[in-house]
Enzyme design. Structure first.
Site, PDB file in Angstrom:
ATOM      1  N   GLU A   1       1.902   6.125 -10.342  1.00  0.00           N
ATOM      2  CA  GLU A   1       1.339   6.410  -8.913  1.00  0.00           C
ATOM      3  C   GLU A   1       1.417   7.807  -8.446  1.00  0.00           C
ATOM      4  OE1 GLU A   1       2.297   3.440  -5.927  1.00  0.00           O
ATOM      5  OE2 GLU A   1       1.067   1.950  -6.979  1.00  0.00           O
TER       6      GLU A   1
ATOM      7  N   GLU B   1       0.788  -3.410 -11.591  1.00  0.00           N
ATOM      8  CA  GLU B   1       1.233  -3.890 -10.345  1.00  0.00           C
ATOM      9  C   GLU B   1       0.314  -4.753  -9.605  1.00  0.00           C
ATOM     10  OE1 GLU B   1       3.320  -1.412  -7.729  1.00  0.00           O
ATOM     11  OE2 GLU B   1       4.257  -0.573  -9.311  1.00  0.00           O
TER      12      GLU B   1
HETATM   13  C1  GBH Z   1       3.590   0.371  -5.302  1.00  0.00           C
HETATM   14  O1  GBH Z   1       2.582   1.203  -4.408  1.00  0.00           O
HETATM   15  C2  GBH Z   1       4.714   0.915  -5.652  1.00  0.00           C
HETATM   16  O2  GBH Z   1       4.364   1.435  -7.048  1.00  0.00           O
HETATM   17  C3  GBH Z   1       5.966  -0.130  -5.438  1.00  0.00           C
HETATM   18  O3  GBH Z   1       7.022   0.755  -5.792  1.00  0.00           O
HETATM   19  C4  GBH Z   1       5.885  -0.650  -4.147  1.00  0.00           C
HETATM   20  O4  GBH Z   1       7.090  -1.336  -3.843  1.00  0.00           O
HETATM   21  C5  GBH Z   1       4.552  -1.348  -3.934  1.00  0.00           C
HETATM   22  O5  GBH Z   1       3.284  -0.678  -4.232  1.00  0.00           O
HETATM   23  C6  GBH Z   1       4.462  -2.261  -2.877  1.00  0.00           C
HETATM   24  O6  GBH Z   1       4.168  -1.334  -1.715  1.00  0.00           O
HETATM   25  O7  GBH Z   1      -1.245   6.128   3.579  1.00  0.00           O
HETATM   26  O8  GBH Z   1       1.143   5.593   4.316  1.00  0.00           O
HETATM   27  O9  GBH Z   1      -0.644   4.129   4.927  1.00  0.00           O
HETATM   28  C7  GBH Z   1       1.596   0.855  -3.734  1.00  0.00           C
HETATM   29  C8  GBH Z   1       0.597   1.855  -3.149  1.00  0.00           C
HETATM   30  C9  GBH Z   1       0.985   1.634  -1.085  1.00  0.00           C
HETATM   31  C10 GBH Z   1      -0.754   3.017  -1.866  1.00  0.00           C
HETATM   32  C11 GBH Z   1       0.382   1.685   0.393  1.00  0.00           C
HETATM   33  C12 GBH Z   1      -1.543   3.068  -0.554  1.00  0.00           C
HETATM   34  C13 GBH Z   1      -0.881   3.164   1.948  1.00  0.00           C
HETATM   35  C14 GBH Z   1       0.030   4.246   2.398  1.00  0.00           C
HETATM   36  N1  GBH Z   1      -0.127   1.712  -1.943  1.00  0.00           N
HETATM   37  N2  GBH Z   1      -0.525   2.842   0.451  1.00  0.00           N
HETATM   38  S1  GBH Z   1      -0.289   4.991   3.921  1.00  0.00           S
END
Ligand code: GBH
Length: 446
Positions: free
Chosen positions: A169, A353
């Site tokens: 990511e 994932e």
């Molecule tokens: C994954 O990312 C990760 O790879 C993993 O490590 C993690 O534990 C898992 O998800 C669960 O969260 O702009 O601050 O509101 C997830 C990626 C997370 C991307 C939330 C978009 C919005 C964050 N996503 N995000 S924000």
């Protein structure tokens, strides 16, 4: 969890696995010469992580890995996805740290000995702090440090890995790390984020060449997070806002990887934030992938912000998880089908994932995570639909094997199919884990 008879899930070569990441489970943050990472620094900074939690102990997987391999063996998953902590395996002057490398070597050997395929990510957000001190991913030199690390570790572990992923990511590293500051190192400037993204992707491309040279029998690819956007707005500007959300979340990463260019629409959103790109960079970034890892979690509803951007307007009356994220399985089908349409060079895909957090409690030795079971069933059905629509999806990894350190949310959010009691480190498989185990046993007996 018994899918319909015609589901791709019944095919024995469709991998069903579980995933984790180093900083979220290992703990032992200064054992055997491990150097500090940006997440040690960030989580030690007051106000950055919920309840002041850190990854110092986490699930203590570094010391309990044999028990965790036994859990995977009990589940009989086809594959396990893990990440290597860069600060554990490389010294500050770029030499291999054999004590740290030995940990991963024995872990991978144990997984292989039990018949599991190994999916190994080189970078799941734990940049060595000494590199951040020199600008981190905003410094072009970091891309070359990453390539050196990829070269070193793929020599050391060659033959033990089925599929390498360079980055997990990059969007999160670039945008959450340098754009909105929700993640380490906590910087907040769009221009830094676009430059960091460019160096992350350059590091990915440089690393790919080393992975192929050093471990030719393994697959090599990258893992990206993707998001789907809807709009409840009725104006053309609202529909454009939903498109721009996907440009920012998806195409910003996928276009350079699969089309060797940044999407022009990105500069509609951020007119003054184009990164410095040197001649030849885009060809390095766009080197062919053996596979693309896709992480999908939820849909976002947006409307136009009145200018060139979007703002989120949460939908009412929809199902949500402990994170507040909407449960929207069709977003996964939709994105997979649209990627196949948009990218003629889309490689085979693994869902690396997918999962959800819930406030799980152990009651009489059991954890009844019924929302998670339904979540998996519906998302697996969405994957099956995408396969039937012609998308080459080869596997699906549950996020996550264990409850773990959920970044800025610390230990408050539980994503595991195995419950962890952090006071005792006791692992309790949840009902979802039992159903995965039963399904795989049933599939093997056919
Ligand atoms: C994954 O990312 C990760 O790879 C993993 O490590 C993690 O534990 C898992 O998800 C669960 O969260 O702009 O601050 O509101 C997830 C990626 C997370 C991307 C939330 C978009 C919005 C964050 N996503 N995000 S924000």
């Amino acid at each position: 969890m018994l899918p319909p008879a015609d589901s791709v899930l019944w095919q024995k070569n469709f991998l069903l696995g579980a995933a984790t990441a180093a900083y979220q489970i290992e703990g032992a943050s200064s054992a055997d010469g491990r150097l500090p990472s940006i997440w040690d620094t960030f989580s030690a900074t007051p106000g950055k992580v919920l309840a002041g939690d850190t990854g110092e102990v986490a699930c203590d997987h570094y010391h309990r890995w044999e028990e965790d391999v036994a859990l995977l063996d009990m589940l009989q998953v086809d594959a396990y996805r893990l990440s290597i902590a860069w600060p554990r395996v490389m010294t500050a002057d770029g030499q291999p740290n054999q004590a740290g490398i030995a940990f991963y070597r024995q872990l991978l050997q144990a997984l292989r000995a039990r018949g599991m395929k190994t999916f190994v990510t080189l970078y799941h957000w734990d940049l060595p702090q000494h590199l951040e001190d020199q600008g981190g991913w905003t410094n072009r030199a970091t891309a070359f440090r990453f390539a050196e690390y990829a070269d070193m570790i793929s020599r050391e572990l060659a033959g033990l890995v089925d599929a390498w992923a360079t980055l997990n990511e990059p969007w999160c590293s670039a945008w959450l790390g340098y754009g909105n500051g929700h993640h380490a190192p906590g910087k907040q400037e769009v221009k830094l984020a676009t430059q960091a993204m460019h160096h992350l992707l350059l590091g990915h491309g440089l690393a790919m060449a080393h992975l192929r040279a050093n471990d030719p029998s393994a697959q090599a690819g990258i893992v990206v997070n993707v998001g789907h956007a809807s709009t409840t707005g009725s104006r053309a500007a609202d529909r454009r806002a939903a498109e721009l959300f996907e440009v920012q979340n998806n195409q910003w990463v996928l276009d350079p990887l699969l089309k060797q260019r940044y999407p022009a629409a990105l500069w509609e959103l951020w007119p003054d934030a184009q990164p410095q790109v040197e001649a030849g960079d885009m060809a390095i970034i766009g080197a062919p992938l053996d596979y693309l890892g896709i992480n999908y979690y939820f849909r976002s509803n947006v409307v136009s912000d009145g200018g060139h951007g979007y703002t989120e307007v949460p939908l009412e009356g929809v199902e949500r998880t402990q994170m507040g994220w909407e449960v929207y399985p069709d977003g996964l089908r939709h994105l997979l089908v649209s990627f196949k349409h948009d990218y003629p060079h889309l490689p085979p895909v693994y869902i690396t994932e997918n999962g959800m957090a819930s406030d799980d409690k152990v009651v009489d030795g059991e954890v009844n995570d019924s929302q998670r079971i339904s979540f998996f069933n519906r998302h697996l059905a969405a994957v099956d639909q995408a396969v039937k629509a012609g998308v080459d999806v080869r596997g699906y990894f549950i996020w996550s094997l264990l409850d773990n350190f959920e970044w800025a949310f610390g230990y408050e959010r539980r994503f595991g199919i195995v419950h962890v009691d952090y006071a005792t480190q006791k692992r309790t498989p949840k009902r979802s884990a039992r159903l995965v185990q039963q399904f795989l046993a049933e599939r093997r007996s056919k």
